[in-house]
Design a protein around this motif. Structure first.
Motif, PDB file in Angstrom:
ATOM      1  N   MET A   1       0.841  -1.183   0.000  1.00 31.16           N
ATOM      2  CA  MET A   1       0.000   0.000   0.000  1.00 31.16           C
ATOM      3  C   MET A   1       0.883   1.243   0.000  1.00 31.16           C
ATOM      4  O   MET A   1       1.895   1.298   0.666  1.00 31.16           O
ATOM      5  CB  MET A   1      -0.902   0.012   1.240  1.00 31.16           C
ATOM      6  N   LYS A   2       0.444   2.221  -0.741  1.00 26.47           N
ATOM      7  CA  LYS A   2       1.174   3.485  -0.804  1.00 26.47           C
ATOM      8  C   LYS A   2       0.722   4.382   0.355  1.00 26.47           C
ATOM      9  O   LYS A   2      -0.475   4.611   0.529  1.00 26.47           O
ATOM     10  CB  LYS A   2       0.877   4.189  -2.116  1.00 26.47           C
ATOM     11  N   PRO A   3       1.664   4.884   1.155  1.00 30.55           N
ATOM     12  CA  PRO A   3       1.291   5.737   2.294  1.00 30.55           C
ATOM     13  C   PRO A   3       0.490   6.974   1.887  1.00 30.55           C
ATOM     14  O   PRO A   3      -0.364   7.436   2.634  1.00 30.55           O
ATOM     15  CB  PRO A   3       2.630   6.144   2.910  1.00 30.55           C
ATOM     16  N   GLU A   4       0.746   7.489   0.687  1.00 32.61           N
ATOM     17  CA  GLU A   4       0.012   8.682   0.265  1.00 32.61           C
ATOM     18  C   GLU A   4      -1.488   8.422   0.093  1.00 32.61           C
ATOM     19  O   GLU A   4      -2.291   9.356   0.123  1.00 32.61           O
ATOM     20  CB  GLU A   4       0.608   9.295  -1.004  1.00 32.61           C
ATOM     21  N   LEU A   5      -1.865   7.153  -0.053  1.00 34.17           N
ATOM     22  CA  LEU A   5      -3.288   6.829  -0.150  1.00 34.17           C
ATOM     23  C   LEU A   5      -4.010   7.161   1.150  1.00 34.17           C
ATOM     24  O   LEU A   5      -5.174   7.577   1.130  1.00 34.17           O
ATOM     25  CB  LEU A   5      -3.491   5.356  -0.506  1.00 34.17           C
ATOM     26  N   LEU A   6      -3.328   6.989   2.281  1.00 33.72           N
ATOM     27  CA  LEU A   6      -3.951   7.332   3.565  1.00 33.72           C
ATOM     28  C   LEU A   6      -4.274   8.824   3.621  1.00 33.72           C
ATOM     29  O   LEU A   6      -5.339   9.216   4.114  1.00 33.72           O
ATOM     30  CB  LEU A   6      -3.044   6.938   4.725  1.00 33.72           C
TER      31      LEU A   6
END
Length: 76
Positions: A1-6
């Protein structure tokens, strides 16, 4: 998962439906579960809704709180 998605969960708004204009992180769990049953939309929106559903379903919504606080501090 890409942290920027959070971070996107806290800024991207629902573009249609009953909760149009509400940020994805603030959508009710029942609405997210409905999408999980019916199928998530294609593209980034569907990816974000699926991620939010996973966080909600697994009681991990608290992971967003530091990002919420950081976002509020930046605008004050």
């Amino acid at each position: 998962m890409k942290p920027e998605l959070l971070e996107l969960l806290l800024t991207r708004e629902m573009p249609f439906g009953k909760y149009k204009g509400r940020v994805i992180a603030d959508l009710p769990g029942g609405y997210l579960a409905w999408f999980a049953r019916q199928g998530f939309p294609a593209g980034e929106l569907g990816q974000l809704l699926a991620l939010m559903h996973e966080l909600d379903h697994n009681n991990l919504v608290g992971l967003l709180e530091p990002l919420r606080r950081r976002g509020k501090g930046a605008s004050d």
